[in-house]
Write an enzyme that holds these catalytic residues in place. Structure first.
Site, short mmCIF file in Angstrom:
data_model
loop_
_atom_site.label_atom_id
_atom_site.label_comp_id
_atom_site.label_asym_id
_atom_site.label_seq_id
_atom_site.Cartn_x
_atom_site.Cartn_y
_atom_site.Cartn_z
N ASP A 237 0.89 -1.15 0.00
CA ASP A 237 0.00 0.00 0.00
C ASP A 237 0.93 1.21 0.00
OD1 ASP A 237 -2.58 1.42 0.45
OD2 ASP A 237 -1.62 1.93 2.35
N ASP B 242 -0.01 4.99 0.99
CA ASP B 242 -0.23 5.97 2.05
C ASP B 242 -0.08 5.36 3.44
OD1 ASP B 242 -0.80 7.64 -0.05
OD2 ASP B 242 -2.96 7.61 0.25
N ASP C 201 -1.24 -0.35 6.22
CA ASP C 201 -1.37 0.29 7.53
C ASP C 201 -2.77 0.18 8.12
OD1 ASP C 201 -2.15 2.17 5.42
OD2 ASP C 201 -2.49 3.55 7.08
#
Length: 139
Positions: free
Chosen positions: A27, A29, A100
Site C-alpha cells: 500500500d 499511504d 497500515d
C-alpha cells in the site's frame, strides 16, 4: 539508519529465508510514505519512510518482484489483488502484502495472501515479521 545500512540488513534478513514470496505488494499511504497522496500538492516531492527505500532496493537486488496497491473509494483491495493476480499470474499464497489498515489486512488475508499490518510505515521489523510469517504460511 542510513539507506545503505537498511539495505544491507534487509539483504541479511532475506538471505536467511528458505522460502521467499514471488511478489511483495505495498500500500502507499502511511505504508511507504507518511501522508495521503490526495492531501499533498502535486509540486511537493514525496518522501518515503526512513527504511522503505533500503528495503525496496534489497528486494529488487534479490530479484523479488514488487507491486503497489492503490485503494480507491469505489473498489475493494481484494478486487485489486484479483487484478494483480490476473496480470502477474502469481498465486495469492506466493504474495506478501504490507498495509497500515487492519480492515485491509483482514480482507486480503482471506484470499491467501500473507498480510502484515505496519504501525509506523514499512521498516526492518515489518520486513522481518512479513518474511517470517510468509515462511510459516508456506510450510
Amino acid at each position: 539508519m542510513a539507506e545503505s545500512r537498511v539495505k544491507e540488513e534487509a539483504l541479511q534478513i532475506i538471505g536467511l529465508c528458505q522460502v521467499l514470496p514471488r511478489l511483495v505488494v505495498f500500500d502507499l499511504d502511511y505504508t511507504l510514505w507518511p501522508f495521503y497522496c490526495e492531501c499533498r500538492s502535486k509540486r511537493e516531492m514525496p518522501s518515503l519512510y526512513p527504511h522503505a527505500e533500503g528495503i525496496l532496493y534489497a528486494l529488487k537486488e534479490k530479484g523479488i518482484d514488487m507491486a503497489i496497491e492503490i485503494f480507491s473509494s469505489w473498489s475493494h483491495k481484494t478486487e485489486h489483488f484479483q487484478r494483480i493476480h490476473r496480470r502477474t499470474g502469481v498465486p495469492f499464497n506466493s504474495m506478501l502484502f504490507f498495509d497500515d489498515e487492519d480492515r485491509n489486512i483482514e480482507s486480503v488475508s482471506k484470499t491467501g495472501v500473507t498480510s502484515i499490518l505496519v504501525g509506523n510505515g514499512l521498516n526492518i521489523g515489518a520486513l522481518r515479521q512479513g518474511l517470517t510469517k510468509f515462511s510459516q504460511n508456506s510450510a
